[in-house]
Design a protein around this motif. Structure first.
Motif, short mmCIF file in Angstrom:
data_model
loop_
_atom_site.label_atom_id
_atom_site.label_comp_id
_atom_site.label_asym_id
_atom_site.label_seq_id
_atom_site.Cartn_x
_atom_site.Cartn_y
_atom_site.Cartn_z
N HIS A 19 -8.78 24.77 -17.00
CA HIS A 19 -7.61 25.19 -16.22
C HIS A 19 -7.69 26.69 -15.94
O HIS A 19 -6.69 27.39 -15.91
CB HIS A 19 -6.31 24.85 -16.95
CG HIS A 19 -6.23 25.36 -18.36
ND1 HIS A 19 -6.88 24.76 -19.41
CD2 HIS A 19 -5.57 26.42 -18.89
CE1 HIS A 19 -6.63 25.42 -20.52
NE2 HIS A 19 -5.85 26.45 -20.23
N THR A 21 -8.50 28.20 -13.12
CA THR A 21 -7.73 28.41 -11.90
C THR A 21 -7.00 27.12 -11.56
O THR A 21 -7.30 26.05 -12.11
CB THR A 21 -8.65 28.77 -10.70
OG1 THR A 21 -9.44 27.62 -10.37
CG2 THR A 21 -9.56 29.95 -11.04
N ARG A 22 -6.07 27.20 -10.63
CA ARG A 22 -5.35 26.00 -10.21
C ARG A 22 -6.28 24.95 -9.61
O ARG A 22 -6.01 23.76 -9.66
CB ARG A 22 -4.27 26.37 -9.20
CG ARG A 22 -3.10 27.11 -9.83
CD ARG A 22 -1.92 27.14 -8.88
NE ARG A 22 -0.77 27.77 -9.52
CZ ARG A 22 0.47 27.60 -9.12
NH1 ARG A 22 0.73 26.84 -8.08
NH2 ARG A 22 1.47 28.20 -9.75
N THR A 25 -7.18 22.12 -11.97
CA THR A 25 -6.12 21.35 -12.60
C THR A 25 -5.91 20.02 -11.88
O THR A 25 -6.39 19.82 -10.76
CB THR A 25 -4.81 22.16 -12.64
OG1 THR A 25 -4.44 22.51 -11.31
CG2 THR A 25 -5.00 23.43 -13.47
N LYS A 28 -5.10 19.42 -8.12
CA LYS A 28 -6.12 19.94 -7.21
C LYS A 28 -7.44 19.18 -7.37
O LYS A 28 -8.43 19.54 -6.74
CB LYS A 28 -6.35 21.44 -7.44
CG LYS A 28 -5.09 22.28 -7.29
CD LYS A 28 -4.45 22.11 -5.92
CE LYS A 28 -3.18 22.94 -5.81
NZ LYS A 28 -2.49 22.72 -4.50
N TYR A 38 -2.61 21.13 -20.61
CA TYR A 38 -3.94 21.49 -20.14
C TYR A 38 -5.00 21.48 -21.24
O TYR A 38 -6.16 21.21 -20.98
CB TYR A 38 -3.93 22.89 -19.52
CG TYR A 38 -3.12 23.01 -18.25
CD1 TYR A 38 -3.26 22.09 -17.21
CD2 TYR A 38 -2.24 24.07 -18.09
CE1 TYR A 38 -2.53 22.22 -16.04
CE2 TYR A 38 -1.50 24.21 -16.92
CZ TYR A 38 -1.65 23.30 -15.89
OH TYR A 38 -0.93 23.44 -14.74
N PHE A 79 3.07 22.43 -11.85
CA PHE A 79 2.88 23.81 -12.29
C PHE A 79 4.14 24.43 -12.89
O PHE A 79 4.17 25.62 -13.19
CB PHE A 79 2.39 24.66 -11.11
CG PHE A 79 1.00 24.30 -10.67
CD1 PHE A 79 -0.08 24.46 -11.52
CD2 PHE A 79 0.79 23.75 -9.42
CE1 PHE A 79 -1.37 24.12 -11.12
CE2 PHE A 79 -0.49 23.41 -9.01
CZ PHE A 79 -1.57 23.58 -9.86
N TYR A 428 -1.16 28.70 -18.73
CA TYR A 428 -1.25 28.31 -17.32
C TYR A 428 -2.59 28.78 -16.76
O TYR A 428 -3.32 29.53 -17.44
CB TYR A 428 -0.08 28.88 -16.52
CG TYR A 428 -0.23 30.34 -16.11
CD1 TYR A 428 -0.45 30.68 -14.78
CD2 TYR A 428 -0.15 31.37 -17.04
CE1 TYR A 428 -0.58 32.01 -14.39
CE2 TYR A 428 -0.27 32.69 -16.67
CZ TYR A 428 -0.49 33.01 -15.33
OH TYR A 428 -0.63 34.33 -14.97
N PRO A 429 -2.98 28.36 -15.56
CA PRO A 429 -4.25 28.81 -14.97
C PRO A 429 -4.20 30.32 -14.75
O PRO A 429 -3.58 30.80 -13.81
CB PRO A 429 -4.32 28.04 -13.64
CG PRO A 429 -3.44 26.86 -13.85
CD PRO A 429 -2.33 27.33 -14.72
N GLU A 432 -5.40 33.67 -11.49
CA GLU A 432 -4.76 33.40 -10.20
C GLU A 432 -5.16 34.39 -9.12
O GLU A 432 -4.78 34.24 -7.97
CB GLU A 432 -3.24 33.39 -10.36
CG GLU A 432 -2.74 32.22 -11.19
CD GLU A 432 -3.14 30.88 -10.60
OE1 GLU A 432 -2.81 30.61 -9.43
OE2 GLU A 432 -3.81 30.10 -11.29
N LEU A 442 -3.00 27.92 -3.85
CA LEU A 442 -3.98 28.01 -4.93
C LEU A 442 -4.08 29.41 -5.49
O LEU A 442 -4.50 29.61 -6.62
CB LEU A 442 -5.36 27.57 -4.43
CG LEU A 442 -5.50 26.12 -4.00
CD1 LEU A 442 -6.96 25.81 -3.72
CD2 LEU A 442 -4.96 25.16 -5.04
N PRO A 446 2.35 30.79 -10.76
CA PRO A 446 3.04 29.54 -11.04
C PRO A 446 4.53 29.65 -10.81
O PRO A 446 5.12 30.71 -10.94
CB PRO A 446 2.73 29.30 -12.53
CG PRO A 446 2.52 30.67 -13.07
CD PRO A 446 1.87 31.45 -11.97
#
Length: 496
Positions: A19, A21-22, A25, A28, A38, A79, A428-429, A432, A442, A446
């Protein structure tokens, strides 16, 4: 892939394949929705990350300590950070049922693929007070409460909760009128951590999770569908099936002959002819386990390779057998040490990797599925041939892009944990800033608005205590495989 057959694909549960980057995930990578986590493991009620993961420096801990309880959380609805203290097995089950209900209400004639990757029964083994107490009372007691029997009770309670959720899912499919036209594949991802290590059992197989012995790689699995031919119901497929075979099997189920073109670039082989018609499996070999012991120079691989009835074990660490009814199971530290234990010893300079990772053997799995008789000296030519094949296959592997990760940096993982802290202490990713496609969202941060899961009446308080070689087919009723401390079983209802 399944979109080519007009399937909608939904995911619930554990992701654990990246994870950064988005773009990496679930939503995507082909799924329209995702609810879950994740990483590799979370607590069942708080959904906090169960380990500090990569936070190994003081600079990193500055940010982690700012979070409540010095913990990160990893629970998401797409997200959005998902804030709920409900039992994760229930949350996942309720979301799965909601997906099925919404699908049948909006598009009852359209096909659906649901990937439900339960956390249970991965550690930490949490369950409701009542379920835990039921199993705790069934096992022999020890005064210190840190034995394999205590772990087994906690593990059993966790599996029982998973069984209940599967029963509810099948009942929901029947209530919605989709059961008769669906196909389910239930499987685990690895063998159990036995005894004090995790309360699971692979008996009478050898070893367990993290190791290439059968106890680590041969797992419970079955397919279940009212569509199965009568002659195949209740039967057992004894050929090789690998996790990479799941997608090609589903593609053949959905696309028929057209699946061959779509599957041409995939590693897996469809198991559908074997499951449906008892044809001989096209899979005759599998790289069953391959890991590098020395991550600095990637110079010492260990694992296993299977070719028909023969299996070679290459450069691994020792493991034995562990009867869950034995005294050793109850009191010993384990049937084996995890490979990471020996990796740490080698890194500390006590001795070289080659000294610790030196177990090689040859077994005939048809005659000796428990790996008790090493035949490498009796069949030396076969041993060397399979060993050479193993090394040829691993030589073609690609280095992981996140091999050493943030701990290779002077500041460690502090930069990443600062971002997690700023995201309300949720994972989270984190990268970004990288533009990964022309899809605008993308590269954005988030969404911070919280969402909440449905309330669970059954679990309102946490307790204080804490490749199969065959696929069974069942035509009626529901069941489950017990995966031990490996992350949970992944039932996948598929409605043609």
């Amino acid at each position: 892939y399944l979109a080519q057959a007009n399937y909608t694909s939904q995911m619930v549960g554990k992701w654990d394949i990246g994870h950064y980057t988005r773009a990496l995930t679930p939503t995507k990578r082909g799924f329209e929705t995702f609810l879950g986590f994740y990483g590799s493991s979370i607590e069942y009620y708080s959904h906090a990350v169960t380990q500090t993961q990569y936070c190994q420096t003081d600079e990193c801990k500055v940010w982690l300590d700012k979070c409540r309880g010095a913990s990160l959380h990893d629970f998401h609805d797409d997200f959005d950070n998902l804030r709920t203290s409900n039992y994760s097995t229930d949350v996942f089950e309720q979301r799965a049922e909601q997906i099925l209900a919404n699908h049948m209400a909006a598009t009852p004639n359209a096909p659906l693929f649901l990937y439900l990757a339960h956390h249970a029964p991965h550690s930490p083994h949490e369950s409701s007070n009542a379920t835990y107490q039921y199993y705790h009372d069934k096992f022999l007691k020890d005064k210190d409460g840190t034995t394999g029997r205590e772990q087994r009770a906690s593990f059993s309670a966790c599996v029982s909760e998973l069984d209940d959720s599967m029963r509810s899912l099948v009942q929901k499919m029947e209530d919605l009128g989709m059961y008769e036209d669906s196909f389910m594949w239930f499987m685990s991802d690895n063998g159990a951590m036995p005894g004090v290590l995790g309360g699971g059992s692979n008996w009478p197989l050898r070893g367990g999770k993290f190791l290439p012995y059968e106890g680590g790689i041969r797992v419970p699995a079955f397919v279940h569908s009212p569509l199965l031919p009568l002659a195949r119901r209740g039967s057992t497929h004894t050929g090789l099936v690998h996790v990479t075979d799941v997608l090609p099997t589903f593609l053949e189920l959905a696309l028929g002959q057209k699946a061959q073109e779509v599957s041409a670039t995939l590693d897996g082989i469809s198991a559908l002819p074997s499951i449906w018609s008892d044809e001989d499996s096209e899979r005759t070999s599998v790289l069953a386990h391959a890991t590098v012991a020395d991550t600095d120079d990637r110079g010492h691989w260990y694992g296993a390779y299977i070719e028909k009835e023969w299996k070679v074990i290459v450069n691994t660490t020792a493991a034995t057998w562990y009867n869950p009814d034995s005294f050793e199971y109850a009191r010993a530290t384990g049937a084996y040490q995890e490979p990471s234990y020996y990796e740490d010893l080698a890194m500390s300079g006590i001795d070289s990797v080659d000294v610790f990772f030196n177990e090689s053997a040859l077994y005939n799995l048809d005659d000796d599925p428990y790996e008790m008789t090493d035949l490498k000296h009796v069949h030396a030519e076969k041993f060397h041939s399979l060993t050479n094949t193993f090394f040829k296959l691993v030589s073609e592997s690609a280095d992981a892009q996140y091999h050493c990760g943030c701990n290779c940096k002077v500041i460690g993982c502090a930069e990443i944990y600062k971002k997690f802290y700023e995201n309300d202490c949720y994972v989270y990713p984190w990268n970004e800033g990288v533009i990964v496609s022309d899809d605008d969202d993308l590269a954005t941060g988030p969404t911070m608005a919280p969402t909440r899961g449905a309330h669970s009446k059954k679990h309102e308080a946490s307790p204080t205590a804490s490749p199969t070689k065959g696929v069974s087919s069942s035509g009626k009723g529901s069941g489950s495989g017990q995966s031990g401390s490996g992350s949970g079983s992944a039932p996948a209802p598929m409605s043609p």
